[in-house]
Design an enzyme around this catalytic site. Structure first.
Site, PDB file in Angstrom:
ATOM      1  N   ASP A  34       0.807  -1.217   0.000  1.00  0.00           N
ATOM      2  CA  ASP A  34       0.000   0.000   0.000  1.00  0.00           C
ATOM      3  C   ASP A  34       0.844   1.272   0.000  1.00  0.00           C
ATOM      4  OD1 ASP A  34      -2.496  -1.077  -0.186  1.00  0.00           O
ATOM      5  OD2 ASP A  34      -2.955  -0.991   1.953  1.00  0.00           O
ATOM      6  N   LYS A  56      -3.635   3.299  -3.206  1.00  0.00           N
ATOM      7  CA  LYS A  56      -4.740   4.096  -3.738  1.00  0.00           C
ATOM      8  C   LYS A  56      -4.752   5.449  -3.046  1.00  0.00           C
ATOM      9  CE  LYS A  56      -8.050   1.096  -2.781  1.00  0.00           C
ATOM     10  NZ  LYS A  56      -7.372  -0.100  -2.260  1.00  0.00           N
ATOM     11  N   MET A 170      -9.489   8.463   9.274  1.00  0.00           N
ATOM     12  CA  MET A 170      -9.640   9.127   7.969  1.00  0.00           C
ATOM     13  C   MET A 170     -10.499  10.384   8.103  1.00  0.00           C
ATOM     14  SD  MET A 170     -10.114   5.681   5.652  1.00  0.00           S
ATOM     15  CE  MET A 170     -11.044   4.770   6.903  1.00  0.00           C
TER      16      MET A 170
END
Length: 245
Positions: A34, A56, A170
């Protein structure tokens, strides 16, 4: 037939990876890693290992199907595949989704836990999730739900009224909205922290009352990635870390 390991790499600091995860990195034939995985961890891979970046950017999801297919394709070639994910694979890491896809194709999948960013944020900011006299319950939620669901399942108002500490992962882009919603229930004098780049060289911890934090994020956007922690135990943050300055 090979095997797939969904492995947690921890919150960022390479020293916080588990011994089992490190062993698997050294043994892997293929590593799919990642965006926030430390390059130092990849240096432990054997020379012949295939290393593929599959990170991503926030909000990007079209790559997920490609990642799922690669896991299966490499395993069908008899290779040991490590899917190296930031934090813990089963905490907002799509680990379950990837493992289910692999299992549906008749391939063995094993999940190896890692230190989640919410645990690391609690430790480095000095905000205990549970503490005698301050907190006996906490909830961990995300501020970014899957839009494909068509509805919102995270009700911050209800959660803030049910637990002593609320942790939002997040939360950078929605920091103002998150803090306002929690403040309406817990009160704007309740303390909180915004932990940015947890355990990384650019780590920043912002402390204050919800009133102060709301004013700050209104004037300046919060850098990603960020973890927000709010609750009575956040009062302990300054005391726990004042001697370390």
């Amino acid at each position: 037939m090979g095997k797939v390991y969904i492995v947690g790499a921890g919150p960022g600091d390479p020293e916080l990876i588990t011994l089992k995860a490190l062993k698997l990195i050294k043994e892997a034939d293929v590593i799919l890693y990642d965006r926030l995985v430390s390059p130092q961890l990849l240096s432990y891979a054997k020379e012949s290992a295939i290393k593929i970046y599959v990170g991503k950017e926030p909000g990007e999801s079209h790559k997920q199907q490609e990642i799922n297919k690669m896991l299966v394709e490499f395993a069908k070639r008899g290779l040991t595949v490590v899917r190296l994910k930031n934090g813990d694979p089963m905490v907002f890491g799509r680990g379950a989704e990837e493992c289910l896809y692999v299992a549906e194709h008749g391939i063995c999948c094993e999940v190896v836990p890692g230190v989640s960013s919410f645990l690391a944020a609690s430790a480095v900011s000095g905000v205990p999730l549970t503490a005698r006299g301050y907190s006996s319950s906490f909830a961990v939620v995300t501020s970014h739900e899957d839009p494909a669901k068509g509805f919102r399942s995270v009700d911050l108002s209800r959660i803030a009224g049910a637990v002593d500490v609320v942790v939002v992962l997040m939360g950078a882009s929605k920091a103002h909205e998150v803090l306002e919603e929690i403040g309406k229930i817990m009160g704007y004098d309740t303390h909180g922290v915004i932990a940015i780049n947890v355990t990384l060289p650019g780590q920043t911890i912002i402390r204050g009352s919800l009133r102060d934090l709301i004013k700050m994020v209104r004037e300046k956007s919060v850098e990603r990635p960020a973890v927000i922690i709010v609750g009575k135990s956040a009062k302990l943050s300054e005391k726990l870390y004042s001697v370390c300055r």
